[in-house]
Design a protein around this motif. Structure first.
Motif, PDB file in Angstrom:
ATOM      1  N   SER A  71      67.399  49.557  26.728  1.00  0.00           N
ATOM      2  CA  SER A  71      68.855  49.427  27.015  1.00  0.00           C
ATOM      3  C   SER A  71      68.869  49.287  28.629  1.00  0.00           C
ATOM      4  CB  SER A  71      69.792  50.595  26.602  1.00  0.00           C
ATOM      5  OG  SER A  71      69.776  50.752  25.233  1.00  0.00           O
ATOM      6  N   ALA A  72      67.816  50.150  29.146  1.00  0.00           N
ATOM      7  CA  ALA A  72      67.767  50.031  30.708  1.00  0.00           C
ATOM      8  C   ALA A  72      67.453  48.619  31.248  1.00  0.00           C
ATOM      9  CB  ALA A  72      66.967  51.075  31.362  1.00  0.00           C
ATOM     10  N   TRP A  73      66.402  48.158  30.295  1.00  0.00           N
ATOM     11  CA  TRP A  73      65.838  46.601  30.790  1.00  0.00           C
ATOM     12  C   TRP A  73      66.839  45.711  30.685  1.00  0.00           C
ATOM     13  CZ3 TRP A  73      62.238  43.245  32.535  1.00  0.00           C
ATOM     14  CH2 TRP A  73      62.324  42.084  31.671  1.00  0.00           C
ATOM     15  N   LEU A  74      67.721  45.909  29.560  1.00  0.00           N
ATOM     16  CA  LEU A  74      68.990  44.694  29.424  1.00  0.00           C
ATOM     17  C   LEU A  74      69.922  44.954  30.232  1.00  0.00           C
ATOM     18  CD1 LEU A  74      68.627  44.476  25.543  1.00  0.00           C
ATOM     19  CD2 LEU A  74      67.916  42.792  27.452  1.00  0.00           C
ATOM     20  N   GLY A  75      70.245  46.123  30.865  1.00  0.00           N
ATOM     21  CA  GLY A  75      71.190  46.538  31.692  1.00  0.00           C
ATOM     22  C   GLY A  75      70.888  45.768  32.953  1.00  0.00           C
ATOM     23  N   MET A  76      69.603  45.932  33.460  1.00  0.00           N
ATOM     24  CA  MET A  76      69.179  45.372  34.738  1.00  0.00           C
ATOM     25  C   MET A  76      69.046  43.868  34.449  1.00  0.00           C
ATOM     26  SD  MET A  76      66.540  48.087  36.463  1.00  0.00           S
ATOM     27  CE  MET A  76      65.533  48.324  35.109  1.00  0.00           C
ATOM     28  N   GLY A  77      68.447  43.539  33.434  1.00  0.00           N
ATOM     29  CA  GLY A  77      68.196  41.930  32.987  1.00  0.00           C
ATOM     30  C   GLY A  77      69.421  41.358  32.675  1.00  0.00           C
ATOM     31  N   GLY A  78      70.617  41.963  32.457  1.00  0.00           N
ATOM     32  CA  GLY A  78      71.638  41.251  32.279  1.00  0.00           C
ATOM     33  C   GLY A  78      72.432  40.956  33.670  1.00  0.00           C
ATOM     34  N   TRP A  79      72.273  41.939  34.646  1.00  0.00           N
ATOM     35  CA  TRP A  79      72.743  41.379  35.900  1.00  0.00           C
ATOM     36  C   TRP A  79      71.988  40.417  36.666  1.00  0.00           C
ATOM     37  CZ3 TRP A  79      77.551  43.057  37.480  1.00  0.00           C
ATOM     38  CH2 TRP A  79      78.013  42.613  38.635  1.00  0.00           C
ATOM     39  N   SER A  80      70.636  40.382  36.453  1.00  0.00           N
ATOM     40  CA  SER A  80      69.780  39.292  36.819  1.00  0.00           C
ATOM     41  C   SER A  80      70.262  38.074  36.229  1.00  0.00           C
ATOM     42  CB  SER A  80      68.226  39.720  36.658  1.00  0.00           C
ATOM     43  OG  SER A  80      67.941  40.926  37.086  1.00  0.00           O
ATOM     44  N   GLY A  81      70.478  38.102  34.998  1.00  0.00           N
ATOM     45  CA  GLY A  81      71.119  36.730  34.321  1.00  0.00           C
ATOM     46  C   GLY A  81      72.272  36.384  35.013  1.00  0.00           C
ATOM     47  N   ILE A  82      73.137  37.354  35.377  1.00  0.00           N
ATOM     48  CA  ILE A  82      74.566  36.886  36.161  1.00  0.00           C
ATOM     49  C   ILE A  82      74.520  36.428  37.377  1.00  0.00           C
ATOM     50  CG2 ILE A  82      76.530  38.001  37.225  1.00  0.00           C
ATOM     51  CD1 ILE A  82      76.724  40.036  34.841  1.00  0.00           C
ATOM     52  N   ALA A  83      73.245  36.884  38.109  1.00  0.00           N
ATOM     53  CA  ALA A  83      73.052  36.610  39.541  1.00  0.00           C
ATOM     54  C   ALA A  83      72.319  35.141  39.581  1.00  0.00           C
ATOM     55  CB  ALA A  83      72.047  37.519  40.243  1.00  0.00           C
ATOM     56  N   ILE A  84      71.675  34.787  38.698  1.00  0.00           N
ATOM     57  CA  ILE A  84      70.932  33.638  38.351  1.00  0.00           C
ATOM     58  C   ILE A  84      71.929  32.554  38.001  1.00  0.00           C
ATOM     59  CG2 ILE A  84      69.335  32.022  36.975  1.00  0.00           C
ATOM     60  CD1 ILE A  84      67.595  34.691  36.980  1.00  0.00           C
ATOM     61  N   SER A  85      72.807  32.891  37.167  1.00  0.00           N
ATOM     62  CA  SER A  85      73.950  31.847  36.811  1.00  0.00           C
ATOM     63  C   SER A  85      74.792  31.735  37.987  1.00  0.00           C
ATOM     64  CB  SER A  85      74.630  32.503  35.474  1.00  0.00           C
ATOM     65  OG  SER A  85      73.888  32.712  34.377  1.00  0.00           O
ATOM     66  N   SER A  86      75.120  32.778  38.622  1.00  0.00           N
ATOM     67  CA  SER A  86      76.078  32.486  39.853  1.00  0.00           C
ATOM     68  C   SER A  86      75.592  31.629  40.849  1.00  0.00           C
ATOM     69  CB  SER A  86      76.479  33.892  40.381  1.00  0.00           C
ATOM     70  OG  SER A  86      77.034  34.817  39.410  1.00  0.00           O
ATOM     71  N   ALA A  87      74.097  31.652  41.218  1.00  0.00           N
ATOM     72  CA  ALA A  87      73.564  30.954  41.914  1.00  0.00           C
ATOM     73  C   ALA A  87      73.527  29.515  41.261  1.00  0.00           C
ATOM     74  CB  ALA A  87      72.030  31.336  42.178  1.00  0.00           C
ATOM     75  N   ALA A  88      73.277  29.275  40.050  1.00  0.00           N
ATOM     76  CA  ALA A  88      73.403  27.921  39.686  1.00  0.00           C
ATOM     77  C   ALA A  88      74.500  27.183  39.842  1.00  0.00           C
ATOM     78  CB  ALA A  88      73.011  27.844  38.337  1.00  0.00           C
ATOM     79  N   LEU A  89      75.606  28.064  39.758  1.00  0.00           N
ATOM     80  CA  LEU A  89      76.954  27.631  39.828  1.00  0.00           C
ATOM     81  C   LEU A  89      77.540  27.102  41.355  1.00  0.00           C
ATOM     82  CD1 LEU A  89      79.859  27.187  39.060  1.00  0.00           C
ATOM     83  CD2 LEU A  89      80.372  29.594  39.347  1.00  0.00           C
ATOM     84  N   LEU A  90      76.881  27.982  42.098  1.00  0.00           N
ATOM     85  CA  LEU A  90      77.233  27.800  43.696  1.00  0.00           C
ATOM     86  C   LEU A  90      76.239  26.775  44.453  1.00  0.00           C
ATOM     87  CD1 LEU A  90      77.752  31.294  44.786  1.00  0.00           C
ATOM     88  CD2 LEU A  90      79.278  29.995  44.461  1.00  0.00           C
ATOM     89  N   ILE A  91      75.140  26.492  43.745  1.00  0.00           N
ATOM     90  CA  ILE A  91      74.210  25.799  44.415  1.00  0.00           C
ATOM     91  C   ILE A  91      74.269  24.243  43.777  1.00  0.00           C
ATOM     92  CG2 ILE A  91      71.793  25.185  44.969  1.00  0.00           C
ATOM     93  CD1 ILE A  91      71.258  28.305  45.131  1.00  0.00           C
TER      94      ILE A  91
END
Length: 255
Positions: A59-79
């Protein structure tokens, strides 16, 4: 990556990948939890409470991994202006928040007999609580943007800025004097006995596959909702068209 930017192509891939991830994840997760909760021996120091790690760590791994996925997706949107990036980030947010809440709950359950209290303002616990609030803020921003037609760049920027908290969570037990145990798994090293390590790694893989399946399922749902809204909007415009034509013709004659 842009090869699957087309929603139709993405949906054709997700239609068979989603059940594959969900079924394989469920099998691995159930097997790992049965192994960890029923088979392995109690720990020499932590006793039976060690079994909560098979839920807490994934659960800890996926909590942090989930936000990492949000950040990567957000960068893909902006860039790169990837058309499915915002949808992917929205799909990740809810399961990421759920796993973060599970991590905090199981950590408190483990901390009660181990530390003698349900909660301490420890660096690891506090930064993980901040992550839960970040998820709540992102979900609110993303829903407001989708509902009111606001800029999708605002939640994307929030997703990237919030990623600052991920290394803080990871290194908190090293930077500050912490009640939380130091990292048990590092590059090439493990402080966990093999009897616990094998089912724990299987549990992490199983939970991750379930997470991926849920994200794909949510992405398909969000795309379907957007397509329905687009059809309703086109139908409303088509229905309004003939009613406005006589008015326009009268105005032309009067002119």
């Amino acid at each position: 990556m842009h090869g699957y930017a087309n929603p139709t192509r993405f949906l054709s891939l997700a239609s068979w990948l989603t059940p594959l991830l969900l079924v394989s994840g469920a099998v691995l997760t159930i097997g790992a939890l049965a192994w960890g909760l029923l088979v392995v021996s109690p720990d020499r120091l932590m006793g039976e409470t060690v079994r909560i790690l098979f839920i807490h760590v994934p659960s800890a791994w996926l909590g942090m991994g989930g936000w990492s996925g949000i950040a990567i997706s957000s960068a893909a949107l902006l860039i790169w202006k990837h058309p499915l990036a915002a949808i992917a980030a929205r799909a990740i947010a809810v399961p990421g928040m759920v796993f973060t809440a599970i991590c905090l709950a199981t950590g408190s359950i483990w901390g009660r007999p181990t530390w003698g209290t349900w909660w301490v303002w420890d660096g690891r616990l506090t930064s993980m609580l901040v992550l839960l609030f970040l998820y709540a803020g992102y979900i609110a921003l993303a829903q407001a943007s989708a509902r009111d037609g606001g800029s999708i760049k605002i939640p994307a920027i929030f997703g990237i800025v919030g990623a600052i908290n991920i290394p803080i969570i990871n290194r908190s037990v090293v930077w500050w004097n912490s009640l939380h145990q130091p990292p048990s798994l590092t590059a090439g090293k493990s402080a966990i006995d093999g009897e616990f390590l094998v089912p724990l790694l299987i549990a992490v893989i199983g939970f991750s596959l379930l997470f991926g399946g849920v994200v794909l399922m949510r992405m398909r749902t969000l795309i379907a909702e957007m397509q329905v809204e687009a059809r309703l909007r086109r139908r409303a415009l088509a229905d309004d068209g003939p009613q406005n034509q006589p008015i326009q013709r009268r105005r032309v004659r009067d002119a």
